[in-house]
Design a protein around this motif. Sequence first.
Motif, PDB file in Angstrom:
ATOM      1  N   VAL A  36       6.006   3.923  -4.386  1.00 63.95           N
ATOM      2  CA  VAL A  36       7.341   3.346  -4.187  1.00 63.95           C
ATOM      3  C   VAL A  36       7.215   1.883  -3.749  1.00 63.95           C
ATOM      4  CG1 VAL A  36       9.425   3.475  -2.743  1.00 63.95           C
ATOM      5  CG2 VAL A  36       8.445   5.562  -3.715  1.00 63.95           C
ATOM      6  N   GLN A  37       6.270   1.611  -2.887  1.00 57.58           N
ATOM      7  CA  GLN A  37       6.060   0.234  -2.437  1.00 57.58           C
ATOM      8  C   GLN A  37       5.634  -0.659  -3.602  1.00 57.58           C
ATOM      9  OE1 GLN A  37       2.717  -0.719   0.187  1.00 57.58           O
ATOM     10  NE2 GLN A  37       4.176  -1.741   1.543  1.00 57.58           N
ATOM     11  N   ASN A  38       4.760  -0.153  -4.462  1.00 58.40           N
ATOM     12  CA  ASN A  38       4.349  -0.928  -5.637  1.00 58.40           C
ATOM     13  C   ASN A  38       5.537  -1.231  -6.543  1.00 58.40           C
ATOM     14  OD1 ASN A  38       1.697  -1.025  -4.840  1.00 58.40           O
ATOM     15  ND2 ASN A  38       1.063   0.699  -6.100  1.00 58.40           N
ATOM     16  N   ALA A  39       6.432  -0.272  -6.693  1.00 59.85           N
ATOM     17  CA  ALA A  39       7.638  -0.489  -7.496  1.00 59.85           C
ATOM     18  C   ALA A  39       8.511  -1.566  -6.851  1.00 59.85           C
ATOM     19  CB  ALA A  39       8.416   0.816  -7.646  1.00 59.85           C
ATOM     20  N   PHE A  40       8.600  -1.552  -5.517  1.00 58.74           N
ATOM     21  CA  PHE A  40       9.351  -2.590  -4.801  1.00 58.74           C
ATOM     22  C   PHE A  40       8.754  -3.967  -5.083  1.00 58.74           C
ATOM     23  CE2 PHE A  40       9.397  -5.292  -0.995  1.00 58.74           C
ATOM     24  CZ  PHE A  40      10.760  -5.560  -0.903  1.00 58.74           C
ATOM     25  N   PHE A  41       7.441  -4.084  -5.016  1.00 62.26           N
ATOM     26  CA  PHE A  41       6.780  -5.359  -5.292  1.00 62.26           C
ATOM     27  C   PHE A  41       7.092  -5.830  -6.717  1.00 62.26           C
ATOM     28  CE2 PHE A  41       3.082  -4.287  -2.182  1.00 62.26           C
ATOM     29  CZ  PHE A  41       3.904  -4.557  -1.105  1.00 62.26           C
ATOM     30  N   CYS A  71      -2.213  -7.600  -3.675  1.00 64.97           N
ATOM     31  CA  CYS A  71      -1.971  -6.214  -3.242  1.00 64.97           C
ATOM     32  C   CYS A  71      -2.528  -5.218  -4.256  1.00 64.97           C
ATOM     33  CB  CYS A  71      -0.479  -5.977  -3.020  1.00 64.97           C
ATOM     34  SG  CYS A  71       0.174  -6.787  -1.552  1.00 64.97           S
ATOM     35  N   MET A  72      -2.363  -5.511  -5.526  1.00 66.05           N
ATOM     36  CA  MET A  72      -2.858  -4.599  -6.564  1.00 66.05           C
ATOM     37  C   MET A  72      -4.387  -4.603  -6.649  1.00 66.05           C
ATOM     38  SD  MET A  72      -0.373  -2.974  -7.768  1.00 66.05           S
ATOM     39  CE  MET A  72       0.629  -3.124  -6.321  1.00 66.05           C
ATOM     40  N   ASP A  73      -5.008  -5.720  -6.287  1.00 63.30           N
ATOM     41  CA  ASP A  73      -6.473  -5.781  -6.302  1.00 63.30           C
ATOM     42  C   ASP A  73      -7.088  -4.839  -5.269  1.00 63.30           C
ATOM     43  OD1 ASP A  73      -6.486  -7.622  -8.335  1.00 63.30           O
ATOM     44  OD2 ASP A  73      -6.859  -9.362  -7.042  1.00 63.30           O
ATOM     45  N   THR A  74      -6.445  -4.689  -4.116  1.00 59.62           N
ATOM     46  CA  THR A  74      -6.997  -3.828  -3.063  1.00 59.62           C
ATOM     47  C   THR A  74      -6.474  -2.394  -3.150  1.00 59.62           C
ATOM     48  OG1 THR A  74      -5.263  -4.486  -1.512  1.00 59.62           O
ATOM     49  CG2 THR A  74      -7.330  -5.739  -1.461  1.00 59.62           C
ATOM     50  N   TYR A  75      -5.500  -2.152  -3.998  1.00 61.07           N
ATOM     51  CA  TYR A  75      -4.875  -0.830  -4.067  1.00 61.07           C
ATOM     52  C   TYR A  75      -5.848   0.294  -4.434  1.00 61.07           C
ATOM     53  CZ  TYR A  75      -1.337   2.696  -5.159  1.00 61.07           C
ATOM     54  OH  TYR A  75      -0.588   3.831  -5.180  1.00 61.07           O
ATOM     55  N   PRO A  76      -6.704   0.135  -5.448  1.00 63.12           N
ATOM     56  CA  PRO A  76      -7.650   1.231  -5.751  1.00 63.12           C
ATOM     57  C   PRO A  76      -8.618   1.512  -4.596  1.00 63.12           C
ATOM     58  CG  PRO A  76      -7.560  -0.320  -7.576  1.00 63.12           C
ATOM     59  CD  PRO A  76      -6.789  -0.927  -6.443  1.00 63.12           C
ATOM     60  N   THR A  77      -9.045   0.464  -3.910  1.00 68.12           N
ATOM     61  CA  THR A  77      -9.937   0.652  -2.764  1.00 68.12           C
ATOM     62  C   THR A  77      -9.225   1.431  -1.670  1.00 68.12           C
ATOM     63  OG1 THR A  77     -11.042  -1.427  -3.271  1.00 68.12           O
ATOM     64  CG2 THR A  77     -11.342  -0.547  -1.046  1.00 68.12           C
ATOM     65  N   PHE A  78      -7.980   1.065  -1.401  1.00 70.80           N
ATOM     66  CA  PHE A  78      -7.199   1.771  -0.387  1.00 70.80           C
ATOM     67  C   PHE A  78      -7.071   3.250  -0.733  1.00 70.80           C
ATOM     68  CE2 PHE A  78      -2.783   3.359   0.154  1.00 70.80           C
ATOM     69  CZ  PHE A  78      -2.885   3.733   1.480  1.00 70.80           C
ATOM     70  N   LEU A  79      -6.679   3.549  -1.957  1.00 73.80           N
ATOM     71  CA  LEU A  79      -6.517   4.955  -2.342  1.00 73.80           C
ATOM     72  C   LEU A  79      -7.830   5.726  -2.236  1.00 73.80           C
ATOM     73  CD1 LEU A  79      -4.100   4.898  -5.413  1.00 73.80           C
ATOM     74  CD2 LEU A  79      -3.618   5.663  -3.091  1.00 73.80           C
ATOM     75  N   ALA A  80      -8.906   5.120  -2.701  1.00 71.42           N
ATOM     76  CA  ALA A  80     -10.200   5.804  -2.683  1.00 71.42           C
ATOM     77  C   ALA A  80     -10.654   6.124  -1.264  1.00 71.42           C
ATOM     78  CB  ALA A  80     -11.250   4.959  -3.398  1.00 71.42           C
ATOM     79  N   VAL A  81     -10.594   5.137  -0.374  1.00 66.80           N
ATOM     80  CA  VAL A  81     -11.085   5.394   0.982  1.00 66.80           C
ATOM     81  C   VAL A  81     -10.140   6.295   1.771  1.00 66.80           C
ATOM     82  CG1 VAL A  81     -12.558   3.344   1.132  1.00 66.80           C
ATOM     83  CG2 VAL A  81     -10.202   3.212   1.939  1.00 66.80           C
ATOM     84  N   MET A  82      -8.835   6.210   1.514  1.00 65.37           N
ATOM     85  CA  MET A  82      -7.909   7.092   2.223  1.00 65.37           C
ATOM     86  C   MET A  82      -8.133   8.548   1.815  1.00 65.37           C
ATOM     87  SD  MET A  82      -3.748   7.330   2.335  1.00 65.37           S
ATOM     88  CE  MET A  82      -3.643   8.067   0.711  1.00 65.37           C
ATOM     89  N   GLY A  98      -3.307   5.273   6.514  1.00 69.53           N
ATOM     90  CA  GLY A  98      -2.686   4.901   5.248  1.00 69.53           C
ATOM     91  C   GLY A  98      -1.280   4.352   5.436  1.00 69.53           C
ATOM     92  N   VAL A  99      -0.501   4.981   6.297  1.00 67.93           N
ATOM     93  CA  VAL A  99       0.854   4.490   6.580  1.00 67.93           C
ATOM     94  C   VAL A  99       0.783   3.123   7.249  1.00 67.93           C
ATOM     95  CG1 VAL A  99       2.927   4.894   7.974  1.00 67.93           C
ATOM     96  CG2 VAL A  99       1.922   6.768   6.664  1.00 67.93           C
ATOM     97  N   ILE A 100      -0.141   2.966   8.192  1.00 65.68           N
ATOM     98  CA  ILE A 100      -0.315   1.666   8.849  1.00 65.68           C
ATOM     99  C   ILE A 100      -0.691   0.612   7.808  1.00 65.68           C
ATOM    100  CG2 ILE A 100      -1.722   0.355  10.512  1.00 65.68           C
ATOM    101  CD1 ILE A 100       0.267   2.254  11.820  1.00 65.68           C
ATOM    102  N   TYR A 101      -1.563   0.962   6.884  1.00 64.75           N
ATOM    103  CA  TYR A 101      -1.960   0.023   5.840  1.00 64.75           C
ATOM    104  C   TYR A 101      -0.763  -0.390   4.988  1.00 64.75           C
ATOM    105  CZ  TYR A 101      -4.321  -2.091   1.896  1.00 64.75           C
ATOM    106  OH  TYR A 101      -4.707  -2.972   0.922  1.00 64.75           O
ATOM    107  N   LEU A 102       0.096   0.566   4.648  1.00 67.35           N
ATOM    108  CA  LEU A 102       1.271   0.240   3.843  1.00 67.35           C
ATOM    109  C   LEU A 102       2.223  -0.689   4.597  1.00 67.35           C
ATOM    110  CD1 LEU A 102       2.050   3.643   2.110  1.00 67.35           C
ATOM    111  CD2 LEU A 102       0.823   1.671   1.194  1.00 67.35           C
ATOM    112  N   VAL A 103       2.375  -0.470   5.892  1.00 71.01           N
ATOM    113  CA  VAL A 103       3.218  -1.356   6.707  1.00 71.01           C
ATOM    114  C   VAL A 103       2.606  -2.760   6.738  1.00 71.01           C
ATOM    115  CG1 VAL A 103       4.013  -1.814   9.067  1.00 71.01           C
ATOM    116  CG2 VAL A 103       4.201   0.487   8.103  1.00 71.01           C
ATOM    117  N   VAL A 104       1.312  -2.822   6.906  1.00 67.35           N
ATOM    118  CA  VAL A 104       0.620  -4.112   6.952  1.00 67.35           C
ATOM    119  C   VAL A 104       0.704  -4.808   5.592  1.00 67.35           C
ATOM    120  CG1 VAL A 104      -1.688  -5.129   7.145  1.00 67.35           C
ATOM    121  CG2 VAL A 104      -0.905  -3.480   8.838  1.00 67.35           C
ATOM    122  N   ARG A 105       0.579  -4.037   4.532  1.00 62.84           N
ATOM    123  CA  ARG A 105       0.673  -4.615   3.187  1.00 62.84           C
ATOM    124  C   ARG A 105       2.074  -5.170   2.946  1.00 62.84           C
ATOM    125  NH1 ARG A 105      -0.691  -1.721  -2.538  1.00 62.84           N
ATOM    126  NH2 ARG A 105       1.232  -0.633  -2.101  1.00 62.84           N
TER     127      ARG A 105
END
Length: 172
Positions: A36-41, A71-82, A98-105
């Motif tokens: 949803v956040q990616n769609a917002f961006f 944001c899209m460059d780090t997105y796969p890394t975020f998903l993988a490590v989460m 993960g939620v904290i990361y989304l708020v920070v993003r």
Amino acid sequence: MQGVRVIFGATSQEIMDAAVLENIFLLVLVTLLSVVQNAFFALKVEKQCTGSNSKQHSAAFERLSCATRNCMDTYPTFLAVMWCAGICLSQAPAAFAGVIYLVVRQKYFVGYMGQTCQSIPGFLFGKRVLFFLSLMCIVGIINYLLLNYAGEDYKDYIQTITKAASTLLLLP
């Protein structure tokens, strides 16, 4: 009769499916929230793109476009490590991070819409969250290897420490 019936008429497959879902449910929610956040961006960039063609508008579009790409460059890394941290170690702290990361993003993205220097705190905080999730992955994998090859299981101790440490992510 399909499957083996157990207590209350549920099959063993249904019980196993419920257990698997229980172990990943929070990770799934955070992943959907990130979509949803990616769609917002994307909508923000599209809205900025379809506006007038003034010089100020062009600079704002460039900033938004750059923030979205970053944001899209780090997105796969975020998903993988989460997901790795949640499955290998503990779901709740991984989902919380993960939620904290989304708020920070979100803070990073909004900061980039103003001036690029306003995005630096969000960027640095995001790196810290990704480091925490990566550390959770490594510890979870090491614990798995210790369990399989040395017969030692430290998962309960590690989960207690991880749950306590995840709250430290809230510190600026």
